[in-house]
Write a protein that holds these residues in place. Structure first.
Motif, PDB file in Angstrom:
ATOM      1  N   GLY A  49      70.952  12.387  26.694  1.00 33.08           N
ATOM      2  CA  GLY A  49      69.965  11.508  27.330  1.00 33.08           C
ATOM      3  C   GLY A  49      69.958  11.604  28.853  1.00 33.08           C
ATOM      4  O   GLY A  49      70.954  11.965  29.484  1.00 33.08           O
ATOM      5  N   HIS A  50      68.847  11.250  29.433  1.00 25.70           N
ATOM      6  CA  HIS A  50      68.578  11.338  30.871  1.00 25.70           C
ATOM      7  C   HIS A  50      69.398  10.325  31.682  1.00 25.70           C
ATOM      8  O   HIS A  50      69.720   9.244  31.188  1.00 25.70           O
ATOM      9  CB  HIS A  50      67.078  11.061  31.059  1.00 25.70           C
ATOM     10  CG  HIS A  50      66.539  11.425  32.396  1.00 25.70           C
ATOM     11  ND1 HIS A  50      66.636  10.587  33.470  1.00 25.70           N
ATOM     12  CD2 HIS A  50      65.901  12.538  32.811  1.00 25.70           C
ATOM     13  CE1 HIS A  50      66.064  11.180  34.513  1.00 25.70           C
ATOM     14  NE2 HIS A  50      65.608  12.366  34.135  1.00 25.70           N
ATOM     15  N   VAL A  51      69.668  10.668  32.926  1.00 26.15           N
ATOM     16  CA  VAL A  51      70.475   9.801  33.804  1.00 26.15           C
ATOM     17  C   VAL A  51      69.843   8.404  33.995  1.00 26.15           C
ATOM     18  O   VAL A  51      70.547   7.410  34.177  1.00 26.15           O
ATOM     19  CB  VAL A  51      70.724  10.487  35.178  1.00 26.15           C
ATOM     20  CG1 VAL A  51      69.422  10.640  35.965  1.00 26.15           C
ATOM     21  CG2 VAL A  51      71.757   9.742  36.011  1.00 26.15           C
ATOM     22  N   LEU A  52      68.520   8.306  33.931  1.00 26.78           N
ATOM     23  CA  LEU A  52      67.878   7.001  34.163  1.00 26.78           C
ATOM     24  C   LEU A  52      67.784   6.128  32.908  1.00 26.78           C
ATOM     25  O   LEU A  52      67.256   5.018  32.968  1.00 26.78           O
ATOM     26  CB  LEU A  52      66.465   7.215  34.736  1.00 26.78           C
ATOM     27  CG  LEU A  52      66.423   7.763  36.163  1.00 26.78           C
ATOM     28  CD1 LEU A  52      64.979   8.041  36.576  1.00 26.78           C
ATOM     29  CD2 LEU A  52      67.072   6.788  37.137  1.00 26.78           C
ATOM     30  N   LYS A  53      68.293   6.607  31.809  1.00 24.39           N
ATOM     31  CA  LYS A  53      68.158   5.889  30.543  1.00 24.39           C
ATOM     32  C   LYS A  53      68.999   4.620  30.466  1.00 24.39           C
ATOM     33  O   LYS A  53      68.627   3.661  29.797  1.00 24.39           O
ATOM     34  CB  LYS A  53      68.579   6.813  29.402  1.00 24.39           C
ATOM     35  CG  LYS A  53      67.486   7.734  28.928  1.00 24.39           C
ATOM     36  CD  LYS A  53      66.486   6.967  28.100  1.00 24.39           C
ATOM     37  CE  LYS A  53      65.632   7.889  27.252  1.00 24.39           C
ATOM     38  NZ  LYS A  53      64.796   7.118  26.324  1.00 24.39           N
ATOM     39  N   ASP A  54      70.171   4.686  31.050  1.00 22.20           N
ATOM     40  CA  ASP A  54      71.112   3.577  30.886  1.00 22.20           C
ATOM     41  C   ASP A  54      71.780   3.359  32.235  1.00 22.20           C
ATOM     42  O   ASP A  54      72.729   4.051  32.587  1.00 22.20           O
ATOM     43  CB  ASP A  54      72.139   3.965  29.811  1.00 22.20           C
ATOM     44  CG  ASP A  54      73.062   2.814  29.456  1.00 22.20           C
ATOM     45  OD1 ASP A  54      73.062   1.795  30.179  1.00 22.20           O
ATOM     46  OD2 ASP A  54      73.801   2.943  28.472  1.00 22.20           O
ATOM     47  N   ILE A  55      71.254   2.412  33.007  1.00 25.45           N
ATOM     48  CA  ILE A  55      71.698   2.299  34.399  1.00 25.45           C
ATOM     49  C   ILE A  55      72.608   1.093  34.631  1.00 25.45           C
ATOM     50  O   ILE A  55      72.873   0.709  35.756  1.00 25.45           O
ATOM     51  CB  ILE A  55      70.488   2.258  35.362  1.00 25.45           C
ATOM     52  CG1 ILE A  55      69.522   1.144  34.960  1.00 25.45           C
ATOM     53  CG2 ILE A  55      69.756   3.599  35.360  1.00 25.45           C
ATOM     54  CD1 ILE A  55      68.395   0.952  35.949  1.00 25.45           C
ATOM     55  N   ASP A  56      73.105   0.522  33.543  1.00 24.61           N
ATOM     56  CA  ASP A  56      73.939  -0.671  33.702  1.00 24.61           C
ATOM     57  C   ASP A  56      75.367  -0.353  34.148  1.00 24.61           C
ATOM     58  O   ASP A  56      76.042  -1.186  34.704  1.00 24.61           O
ATOM     59  CB  ASP A  56      73.986  -1.468  32.393  1.00 24.61           C
ATOM     60  CG  ASP A  56      72.601  -1.957  32.008  1.00 24.61           C
ATOM     61  OD1 ASP A  56      71.789  -2.164  32.935  1.00 24.61           O
ATOM     62  OD2 ASP A  56      72.324  -2.108  30.807  1.00 24.61           O
ATOM     63  N   ASN A  57      75.815   0.850  33.872  1.00 25.72           N
ATOM     64  CA  ASN A  57      77.217   1.169  34.157  1.00 25.72           C
ATOM     65  C   ASN A  57      77.386   2.350  35.098  1.00 25.72           C
ATOM     66  O   ASN A  57      78.224   3.207  34.893  1.00 25.72           O
ATOM     67  CB  ASN A  57      77.956   1.453  32.851  1.00 25.72           C
ATOM     68  CG  ASN A  57      78.060   0.205  32.023  1.00 25.72           C
ATOM     69  OD1 ASN A  57      78.779  -0.714  32.385  1.00 25.72           O
ATOM     70  ND2 ASN A  57      77.300   0.145  30.944  1.00 25.72           N
ATOM     71  N   ILE A  58      76.529   2.409  36.094  1.00 26.10           N
ATOM     72  CA  ILE A  58      76.605   3.541  37.002  1.00 26.10           C
ATOM     73  C   ILE A  58      77.385   3.157  38.247  1.00 26.10           C
ATOM     74  O   ILE A  58      77.013   2.237  38.977  1.00 26.10           O
ATOM     75  CB  ILE A  58      75.191   4.046  37.355  1.00 26.10           C
ATOM     76  CG1 ILE A  58      74.579   4.639  36.082  1.00 26.10           C
ATOM     77  CG2 ILE A  58      75.248   5.082  38.470  1.00 26.10           C
ATOM     78  CD1 ILE A  58      73.241   5.270  36.279  1.00 26.10           C
ATOM     79  N   ALA A  59      78.484   3.875  38.466  1.00 28.42           N
ATOM     80  CA  ALA A  59      79.302   3.599  39.639  1.00 28.42           C
ATOM     81  C   ALA A  59      78.676   4.269  40.856  1.00 28.42           C
ATOM     82  O   ALA A  59      78.717   3.731  41.957  1.00 28.42           O
ATOM     83  CB  ALA A  59      80.708   4.109  39.410  1.00 28.42           C
ATOM     84  N   GLY A  60      78.066   5.423  40.654  1.00 23.50           N
ATOM     85  CA  GLY A  60      77.469   6.150  41.777  1.00 23.50           C
ATOM     86  C   GLY A  60      78.485   7.040  42.453  1.00 23.50           C
ATOM     87  O   GLY A  60      79.682   6.745  42.466  1.00 23.50           O
TER      88      GLY A  60
END
Ligand code: F0G
Length: 393
Positions: free
Chosen positions: A364-375
């Motif tokens: 899946g794409h990086v923008l699909k699940d943005i709740d747990n992105i540390a960056g």
């Protein structure tokens, strides 16, 4: 040329059937084709392999958004991180709705159109529902999606809302939603299921493997994140197709990677049990938060057929792998990173060798699940930026 066959008792059904469990024993159905003279079709992506996925379908029924033909990445950071020189990432997030589901959905919805389906339904952790909503609307069908309340990524939910699906929230987890769906479609067989319980989905998903092999010719391992086990099953079937047709002479081993908190398939395989024991699933990778996978029987066949393995990775291993995938510029959602985390772990255990040729699927794409992105990069204000630029010269 194709029929539906029960994987348990062998009962056969015509492909016009809308309900995908066996009337005699209740087990899963699979699509079987008589493939005589296979040749790629003059079409792109998934439908290039029409002879291997749905030879009987008239082209006028095809509902497509140009899925497939996704990129295969190589990157130094990924090789360094996993310790595997020749590791490639097949990025399924580059499909039209941002996940591998589109490959199966184009086939399942086209088939639905062929057999006169008017109303589609699925239970989902988010990606199936996004894809099902899009393709159903494209085909002019009504779609209903059952989702575990509060447990799917908001971005995925918004996709289904935008595409005009009827969103049905279920109290409980994905497994509960799936259970509700199963009893509903058994009673109302006009409803057309778009979960990977629908064997036409798996036919489309086989093309991930075909595309990889058409490029690389021979590999040693293929890794996938494993949740409801549709992809693991499809891979096994695809490997059998290419092996039996003589297109490949060596079967790559499938490595199905589960999140530790959602790993009933791992437990079954590891403890050599003959059936799945459902668990209450919990993981940061919401797409694979599944405790009672529907396709376990097909998937265990696939693992055995390729002498493959099942492995688990912890949430922190998943997020660590995700950081590297993102930093390399490729990016993926957390569930996808399970395959890269799994590659690292299997390399460390010595199961995968440094010089093995490995393909890992990013689902899946990086923008699909943005709740747990540390960056990976800092956010700074403009004045700090100016100071930094001055200091650089
Ligand atoms: N990766 C992603 C991003 C997924 O969305 C899924 C499944 C998987 C991996 C696991 O694949 O089920 O074939 O083993 N998502 C389903 C859904 C369950 O509803 O979107 P699997």
């Amino acid at each position: 040329m194709s029929i539906l066959r029960c994987i348990n008792c062998g009962a056969q059904y015509d492909i016009s059937r809308k309900y995908f469990r066996c009337d005699r024993c209740g087990d899963l159905l699979e699509v079987t084709h008589k493939i005589e003279n296979y040749r790629p079709a003059q079409m792109k992506g998934v439908w290039k392999y029409k002879d291997l996925i749905h030879p009987d379908l008239e082209e006028k029924f095809i509902v497509t958004r140009g899925e497939g033909d996704t990129f295969l990445y190589e990157h130094e950071l990924i090789s360094e991180f996993t310790g595997i020189k020749e590791i490639r990432l097949k990025h399924e997030g580059e499909n039209p709705t941002g996940s591998f589901k589109d490959r199966g959905m184009t086939v399942a919805v086209s088939h639905g159109k062929f057999i006169g389906a008017r109303h589609t339904i699925c239970a989902s952790t988010g990606n199936t529902s996004a894809s099902a909503s899009s393709y159903s609307s494209l085909a002019g069908m009504k779609s209903s999606v059952l989702i575990p309340k509060g447990k799917i990524s908001r971005v995925k939910l918004i996709q289904s809302m935008a595409y005009g699906a009827e969103i049905v929230e279920v109290q409980g987890d994905f497994d509960k939603a799936m259970e509700n769906l199963e009893s509903l479609v058994k009673q109302n067989q006009y409803l057309y299921t778009l979960n990977s319980l629908n064997p036409w989905r798996l036919e489309g998903q086989k093309t991930i493997f075909y595309e990889i092999m058409d490029r690389l010719k021979e590999i040693d391992f293929i890794l996938v994140p494993a949740g409801n086990l549709g992809n693991t099953s499809a891979l096994g079937k695809a490997i059998a197709d290419y092996y039996e047709l003589g297109i490949i002479s060596k079967k790559p081993k499938i490595a199905a990677i589960q999140a530790e908190g959602a790993s009933p398939f791992y437990k079954m395989w590891h403890n050599k049990r003959d059936r799945i024991e459902p668990v209450a699933a919990e993981t940061v990778a919401s797409a694979i938060r599944i405790g009672n996978p529907v396709n376990w029987k097909k998937a265990i066949w696939a693992i055995n057929y390729t002498e493959g393995i099942v492995e688990t990775v912890s949430d922190s291993e998943i997020l660590e792998a995700k950081k590297i995938i993102d930093k390399s510029g490729i990016g993926s959602e957390p569930a996808s990173a399970a395959s890269v985390a799994g590659a690292k772990k299997l390399r460390e255990k010595g199961i995968i060798d440094k010089y093995d040729r490995v393909a890992a699927v990013l689902t899946g794409h990086v923008l699909k699940d943005i709740d747990n992105i540390a960056g990976n990069g800092p956010i700074i204000d403009f004045n700090t930026f100016l100071d930094k630029i001055k200091a650089e010269f």
